[in-house]
Enzyme design. Structure first.
Site, short mmCIF file in Angstrom:
data_model
loop_
_atom_site.label_atom_id
_atom_site.label_comp_id
_atom_site.label_asym_id
_atom_site.label_seq_id
_atom_site.Cartn_x
_atom_site.Cartn_y
_atom_site.Cartn_z
N GLU A 78 0.84 -1.21 0.00
CA GLU A 78 0.00 0.00 0.00
C GLU A 78 0.87 1.26 0.00
O GLU A 78 1.78 1.39 0.79
CB GLU A 78 -0.93 0.01 1.23
CG GLU A 78 -1.88 -1.18 1.29
CD GLU A 78 -2.88 -1.22 0.13
OE1 GLU A 78 -3.01 -0.21 -0.59
OE2 GLU A 78 -3.52 -2.28 -0.07
N CYS A 141 -8.35 -1.50 7.87
CA CYS A 141 -6.93 -1.52 7.48
C CYS A 141 -6.43 -0.12 7.14
O CYS A 141 -5.37 0.29 7.62
CB CYS A 141 -6.72 -2.46 6.29
SG CYS A 141 -6.86 -4.19 6.77
N HIS A 165 -1.27 -5.78 2.05
CA HIS A 165 -2.50 -6.57 2.04
C HIS A 165 -2.22 -7.93 1.41
O HIS A 165 -1.48 -8.02 0.43
CB HIS A 165 -3.59 -5.85 1.21
CG HIS A 165 -4.56 -5.06 2.05
ND1 HIS A 165 -4.82 -3.73 1.84
CD2 HIS A 165 -5.36 -5.44 3.10
CE1 HIS A 165 -5.74 -3.32 2.72
NE2 HIS A 165 -6.08 -4.34 3.49
#
Ligand code: PCA
Length: 205
Positions: A78, A141, A165
């Site tokens: 991410e 998250c 993730h």
């Protein structure tokens, strides 16, 4: 280098969360990296304090947060967390938040401070399917990633932080035809490959 690696408890009726399953099994054989592991509640109220509390206690150089992204086919590194909680799904306390900032008055977004491009490159060289992702979603998250990056920035800590993730495990998709999954051993191996890549070598950006 001290690395705090976190994974989430199961949520949404599942009895496993691949992130925590993988984090528990991470093995690191050199003494250059000291690992601390932490399970994080899949709740808006509990996730951020659980991790920031551990940062206060352990003073890690790096915080690597891992979460499940059911439906994604590969690992996602991410790139950013946005200041927005907005999901129709309930967290593990039954709480639904739609359209509320993570931190009232906080900046719109934070970039991950781990070297995301290097992590992606390391994984590609190791033949792991991985993408750089520009959205950690708007559920717990993203909430955690934003909250931890905000805490580190506000306290002016030298800690770098990032979020990965991971897909469903095969056992989670047995009755979900067409849904991608990744074997646990493969996820564990992938996280092991990327650990040296999270070493802070660059200033924040
Ligand atoms: N995944 C969810 C929350 C906990 C987890 O492992 C998410 O992507 O927001």
């Amino acid at each position: 280098m001290k690395v705090l690696v976190t994974g989430f408890e199961p949520f949404a009726g599942d009895n496993v969360n691949p992130s925590w399953e993988a984090v528990q099994r991470l093995v690191w054989s050199t003494d250059r990296i000291e690992l601390a592991r932490l399970q994080v509640p899949a709740t808006y109220s509990g996730s951020i304090p659980t991790v920031t509390g551990a940062i206060e206690r352990l003073h890690p150089d790096v915080v690597l947060m891992v979460g499940q992204a059911g439906g994604r086919a590969e690992l996602s590194v991410e790139r950013l967390a946005i200041n927005m909680d907005d999901a129709p799904a309930a967290d593990n306390e039954g709480k639904r938040i739609e359209g509320i900032p993570v931190v009232e008055g906080g900046p719109p977004a934070y970039f991950a401070t781990i070297p995301v491009d290097e992590v992606v490159e390391i994984l590609h060289k190791s033949h792991v399917p991985v993408v750089m992702s520009n959205s950690a979603g708007t559920f717990v998250c993203n909430h955690l990633m934003y909250g931890v990056l905000h805490y580190i920035a506000a306290k002016r800590l030298g800690t770098t932080a990032g979020f990965i993730h991971v897909p469903f495990l095969p056992e989670q998709v047995v009755t979900k035809p067409g849904t991608p999954s990744m074997a646990l051993e493969f996820v564990v191996q992938a996280l092991t490959f990327l650990l040296p890549g999270v070493e802070p070598r660059k200033p924040f950006r």
